[in-house]
Write a protein that holds these residues in place. Structure first.
Motif, PDB file in Angstrom:
ATOM      1  N   TRP A  11       0.843  -1.854  -0.224  1.00  0.00           N
ATOM      2  CA  TRP A  11       0.181   0.187  -0.225  1.00  0.00           C
ATOM      3  C   TRP A  11       0.549   1.089   0.035  1.00  0.00           C
ATOM      4  CZ3 TRP A  11      -0.968   3.875   3.799  1.00  0.00           C
ATOM      5  CH2 TRP A  11      -2.006   4.813   3.409  1.00  0.00           C
ATOM      6  N   ASN A  12       1.161   2.122  -0.973  1.00  0.00           N
ATOM      7  CA  ASN A  12       2.181   3.510  -1.518  1.00  0.00           C
ATOM      8  C   ASN A  12       3.216   3.109  -0.632  1.00  0.00           C
ATOM      9  OD1 ASN A  12      -0.540   4.782  -2.414  1.00  0.00           O
ATOM     10  ND2 ASN A  12      -0.744   5.061  -0.314  1.00  0.00           N
ATOM     11  N   GLY A  13       3.797   1.614  -1.321  1.00  0.00           N
ATOM     12  CA  GLY A  13       5.442   1.246  -0.357  1.00  0.00           C
ATOM     13  C   GLY A  13       5.949   1.023  -1.798  1.00  0.00           C
ATOM     14  N   SER A  14       6.140   2.258  -2.765  1.00  0.00           N
ATOM     15  CA  SER A  14       7.043   2.509  -4.263  1.00  0.00           C
ATOM     16  C   SER A  14       8.348   2.475  -3.812  1.00  0.00           C
ATOM     17  CB  SER A  14       6.411   3.523  -4.973  1.00  0.00           C
ATOM     18  OG  SER A  14       6.481   5.085  -3.843  1.00  0.00           O
ATOM     19  N   LYS A  15       8.561   2.993  -2.905  1.00  0.00           N
ATOM     20  CA  LYS A  15      10.094   3.170  -2.173  1.00  0.00           C
ATOM     21  C   LYS A  15      10.250   1.649  -1.672  1.00  0.00           C
ATOM     22  CE  LYS A  15      10.310   8.157  -1.147  1.00  0.00           C
ATOM     23  NZ  LYS A  15      10.767   9.029   0.035  1.00  0.00           N
ATOM     24  N   LEU A  16       9.863   1.024  -0.954  1.00  0.00           N
ATOM     25  CA  LEU A  16       9.938  -0.484  -0.292  1.00  0.00           C
ATOM     26  C   LEU A  16       9.870  -1.068  -1.824  1.00  0.00           C
ATOM     27  CD1 LEU A  16       7.890  -0.469   2.824  1.00  0.00           C
ATOM     28  CD2 LEU A  16      10.635   0.130   2.544  1.00  0.00           C
ATOM     29  N   ILE A  32       9.426 -23.079  -8.938  1.00  0.00           N
ATOM     30  CA  ILE A  32       9.153 -23.498  -8.117  1.00  0.00           C
ATOM     31  C   ILE A  32       8.050 -22.552  -7.230  1.00  0.00           C
ATOM     32  CG2 ILE A  32      10.630 -24.985  -7.985  1.00  0.00           C
ATOM     33  CD1 ILE A  32      11.875 -23.830  -5.549  1.00  0.00           C
ATOM     34  N   ALA A  33       7.986 -21.318  -7.393  1.00  0.00           N
ATOM     35  CA  ALA A  33       7.088 -19.888  -7.232  1.00  0.00           C
ATOM     36  C   ALA A  33       6.912 -18.944  -7.889  1.00  0.00           C
ATOM     37  CB  ALA A  33       8.320 -20.115  -6.256  1.00  0.00           C
ATOM     38  N   GLU A  34       6.471 -18.958  -7.469  1.00  0.00           N
ATOM     39  CA  GLU A  34       5.288 -16.934  -8.366  1.00  0.00           C
ATOM     40  C   GLU A  34       5.562 -15.992  -6.963  1.00  0.00           C
ATOM     41  OE1 GLU A  34       1.375 -16.936  -9.647  1.00  0.00           O
ATOM     42  OE2 GLU A  34       0.602 -18.044  -7.533  1.00  0.00           O
ATOM     43  N   VAL A  35       6.175 -14.903  -8.018  1.00  0.00           N
ATOM     44  CA  VAL A  35       6.304 -13.605  -6.682  1.00  0.00           C
ATOM     45  C   VAL A  35       5.011 -13.477  -7.083  1.00  0.00           C
ATOM     46  CG1 VAL A  35       7.070 -11.613  -6.068  1.00  0.00           C
ATOM     47  CG2 VAL A  35       8.534 -13.301  -6.846  1.00  0.00           C
ATOM     48  N   VAL A  36       4.708 -12.937  -5.798  1.00  0.00           N
ATOM     49  CA  VAL A  36       2.520 -11.791  -6.226  1.00  0.00           C
ATOM     50  C   VAL A  36       3.029 -10.567  -5.349  1.00  0.00           C
ATOM     51  CG1 VAL A  36      -0.017 -12.375  -6.042  1.00  0.00           C
ATOM     52  CG2 VAL A  36       1.647 -14.393  -6.199  1.00  0.00           C
ATOM     53  N   VAL A  37       2.424  -9.733  -5.988  1.00  0.00           N
ATOM     54  CA  VAL A  37       1.877  -8.313  -5.506  1.00  0.00           C
ATOM     55  C   VAL A  37       0.668  -8.141  -4.867  1.00  0.00           C
ATOM     56  CG1 VAL A  37       2.447  -6.177  -4.790  1.00  0.00           C
ATOM     57  CG2 VAL A  37       4.338  -7.405  -5.867  1.00  0.00           C
ATOM     58  N   ALA A  38      -0.232  -8.220  -3.777  1.00  0.00           N
ATOM     59  CA  ALA A  38      -1.295  -7.898  -3.692  1.00  0.00           C
ATOM     60  C   ALA A  38      -0.742  -6.563  -3.665  1.00  0.00           C
ATOM     61  CB  ALA A  38      -2.090  -8.497  -2.957  1.00  0.00           C
ATOM     62  N   ASP A  39      -1.808  -5.455  -4.065  1.00  0.00           N
ATOM     63  CA  ASP A  39      -1.251  -3.869  -4.101  1.00  0.00           C
ATOM     64  C   ASP A  39      -3.383  -3.127  -3.332  1.00  0.00           C
ATOM     65  OD1 ASP A  39      -0.705  -1.007  -4.984  1.00  0.00           O
ATOM     66  OD2 ASP A  39      -2.576  -1.198  -5.168  1.00  0.00           O
ATOM     67  N   ASN A  40      -3.352  -3.023  -2.220  1.00  0.00           N
ATOM     68  CA  ASN A  40      -4.535  -2.274  -1.338  1.00  0.00           C
ATOM     69  C   ASN A  40      -4.563  -1.437  -1.951  1.00  0.00           C
ATOM     70  OD1 ASN A  40      -5.755  -4.054   0.435  1.00  0.00           O
ATOM     71  ND2 ASN A  40      -4.006  -4.231   2.084  1.00  0.00           N
ATOM     72  N   GLY A  41      -4.829  -0.723  -3.002  1.00  0.00           N
ATOM     73  CA  GLY A  41      -5.442   0.413  -3.151  1.00  0.00           C
ATOM     74  C   GLY A  41      -4.863   1.551  -3.316  1.00  0.00           C
ATOM     75  N   ILE A  49       5.169   1.196 -11.259  1.00  0.00           N
ATOM     76  CA  ILE A  49       6.621   0.520 -10.885  1.00  0.00           C
ATOM     77  C   ILE A  49       6.589  -0.656 -10.586  1.00  0.00           C
ATOM     78  CG2 ILE A  49       7.960  -0.490  -9.275  1.00  0.00           C
ATOM     79  CD1 ILE A  49       7.772   2.959  -7.795  1.00  0.00           C
ATOM     80  N   ILE A  50       6.148  -0.947 -10.653  1.00  0.00           N
ATOM     81  CA  ILE A  50       5.484  -3.258 -10.637  1.00  0.00           C
ATOM     82  C   ILE A  50       5.299  -3.387 -12.345  1.00  0.00           C
ATOM     83  CG2 ILE A  50       4.014  -5.522 -10.035  1.00  0.00           C
ATOM     84  CD1 ILE A  50       3.144  -3.589  -7.061  1.00  0.00           C
ATOM     85  N   ARG A  51       4.364  -2.649 -13.191  1.00  0.00           N
ATOM     86  CA  ARG A  51       4.767  -3.291 -14.030  1.00  0.00           C
ATOM     87  C   ARG A  51       5.535  -2.610 -15.535  1.00  0.00           C
ATOM     88  NH1 ARG A  51      -1.790   0.045 -13.533  1.00  0.00           N
ATOM     89  NH2 ARG A  51      -2.581  -2.285 -13.571  1.00  0.00           N
ATOM     90  N   ARG A  58       3.456 -11.312 -10.714  1.00  0.00           N
ATOM     91  CA  ARG A  58       2.173 -11.644 -10.701  1.00  0.00           C
ATOM     92  C   ARG A  58       1.591 -10.099  -9.902  1.00  0.00           C
ATOM     93  NH1 ARG A  58      -2.439 -16.094  -8.853  1.00  0.00           N
ATOM     94  NH2 ARG A  58      -4.177 -15.027  -8.926  1.00  0.00           N
ATOM     95  N   LEU A  59       0.233  -9.544 -10.300  1.00  0.00           N
ATOM     96  CA  LEU A  59      -0.181  -8.695  -9.831  1.00  0.00           C
ATOM     97  C   LEU A  59      -1.700  -8.782  -9.951  1.00  0.00           C
ATOM     98  CD1 LEU A  59       0.134  -5.818  -8.734  1.00  0.00           C
ATOM     99  CD2 LEU A  59      -0.262  -4.552 -10.918  1.00  0.00           C
ATOM    100  N   ILE A  60      -1.869  -8.456  -8.171  1.00  0.00           N
ATOM    101  CA  ILE A  60      -3.569  -8.469  -8.052  1.00  0.00           C
ATOM    102  C   ILE A  60      -4.071  -7.388  -7.636  1.00  0.00           C
ATOM    103  CG2 ILE A  60      -4.958  -9.223  -6.519  1.00  0.00           C
ATOM    104  CD1 ILE A  60      -3.671 -12.164  -6.401  1.00  0.00           C
ATOM    105  N   THR A  61      -4.446  -6.593  -7.873  1.00  0.00           N
ATOM    106  CA  THR A  61      -5.087  -5.115  -7.430  1.00  0.00           C
ATOM    107  C   THR A  61      -6.735  -4.935  -7.246  1.00  0.00           C
ATOM    108  OG1 THR A  61      -6.212  -4.522  -9.547  1.00  0.00           O
ATOM    109  CG2 THR A  61      -3.869  -3.985  -8.964  1.00  0.00           C
TER     110      THR A  61
END
Length: 340
Positions: A11-16, A32-41, A49-51, A58-61
């Motif tokens: 959530w609004n964590g672009s710097k992190l 063996i794994a997928e990396v997923v970022v779930a974005d909380n609006g 940045i992610i895209r 993988r991006l979940i919004t």
């Protein structure tokens, strides 16, 4: 088929994201794994940045900020891998960090959740406060860790490099069987923040599954990104959620006596704050007890896990300890001193 989804809630964590996501992408085996970022609006440039910079992620919004617990619950409802791994957005991982966790989970189906060794990204030779090398609860429900008791964290000298059965695993890097996560109901969304992973692990244990720390995997956690130590809201959440855990997970035969003792001990803590003129902390404890009582009466009293009497999770010697006595009277500041 990939075995695990590594899920980072943002959530609004672009710097992190720019600081910590590169290590996750680099050192997570995509076979063996997928990396997923779930974005909380988010309303910052996190999505861009992610895209643009992390196209393999993988991006979940979500349409709004659902908070920590509900955000993870919603994200895990959308994955299809056998295992899920909740990873804080301020965690730096290391080469081959994931393989020991998967290997242990695959060969020990009786284990419901686990964590790696958690070190500090601020002081890399020290354990990190949020979970160190695995957590426990004392007889009154106070949490402590292998490597951290209250605010004292130890230097990592390999003293906890054995795989160990623990009572709770840190939410900074928590791996679970996905089906089990859903079966126990996921993170409790009413907790909002603090101790939700301890409550989750307690429910896992109440179903007869084990929790372990696998220190052959290590990660570095920056920590302290939500509420600062000493913030009255943090105090309220810690006191309130600790009581809620007892209400929810203790068997009825011991619930009343344990909670009465905790009320007395919390009263002592409030008196100490009062004597030091910290009136907002006193109010925080009062509000914590008032809210915990209301939630118990109106929400938790009739839920199934309040009536579990047959669950017999593994018992630990740590459950017999009074960590307040150990720390303040016996001056035991290290986990290794507790059993001496």
């Amino acid at each position: 088929m990939k075995k695990v989804s590594v899920i980072i809630l943002n959530w609004n964590g672009s710097k992190l994201l720019r600081k910590y996501l590169p290590s996750v992408v680099q050192y997570t085996n995509s076979d063996i794994a997928e990396v997923v970022v779930a974005d909380n609006g988010s309303t910052d440039d996190s999505l861009q940045i992610i895209r643009e910079e992390f196209p393999s992620v993988r991006l979940i919004t979500f349409d709004q900020n659902y908070g920590f617990a509900k955000g993870y619950n919603l994200a895990i409802s959308q994955i299809r891998t056998p295992y899920c791994l909740l990873l804080n957005d301020d965690v730096r991982v290391t080469d081959h960090w994931l393989e020991p966790l998967i290997d242990y989970m695959e060969t020990h189906p009786e284990v419901g959740a686990l964590q790696p060794k958690l070190l500090s990204d601020r002081e890399p030779q020290s354990f990190e406060y949020a979970g160190a090398c695995g957590g426990f609860l004392d007889k009154h429900g106070y949490p402590f860790c292998r490597g951290r008791i209250f605010d004292v964290t130890e230097t990592d000298n390999g003293q906890y490099d054995d795989v160990a059965q623990i009572m709770w695993a840190t939410g900074a890097c928590l791996m679970m069987q996905t089906a089990l996560y859903r079966r126990v109901g996921g993170l409790d969304e009413l907790f909002f923040a603090h101790m939700e992973e301890i409550d989750l692990c307690w429910r896992v244990r109440n179903l007869g599954f084990g929790i372990v720390c696998v220190p052959q995997s290590k990660v570095y956690h920056y920590g302290g990104g939500s509420l600062a130590m000493g913030n009255p809201r943090k105090t309220k959440l810690n006191f309130r959620n600790s009581l809620l855990m007892l209400y929810k997970n203790l068997p009825a035969r011991s619930r009343r006596s344990t909670i009465i003792t905790r009320l007395l001990l919390d009263g002592v803590a409030a008196l100490n704050f009062l004597l030091h003129g910290e009136f907002m902390q006193v109010k925080a404890i009062w509000d914590a007890h008032r809210e915990a009582d209301s939630l118990y009466r109106n929400v938790y009293r009739n839920l199934y896990y309040n009536n579990i009497e047959e669950a017999k999770p593994k018992q630990f010697d740590e459950e017999k300890l009074n960590i307040l006595v150990e720390y303040y009277i016996k001056r035991h500041k290290k986990y290794t001193q507790l059993k001496t």
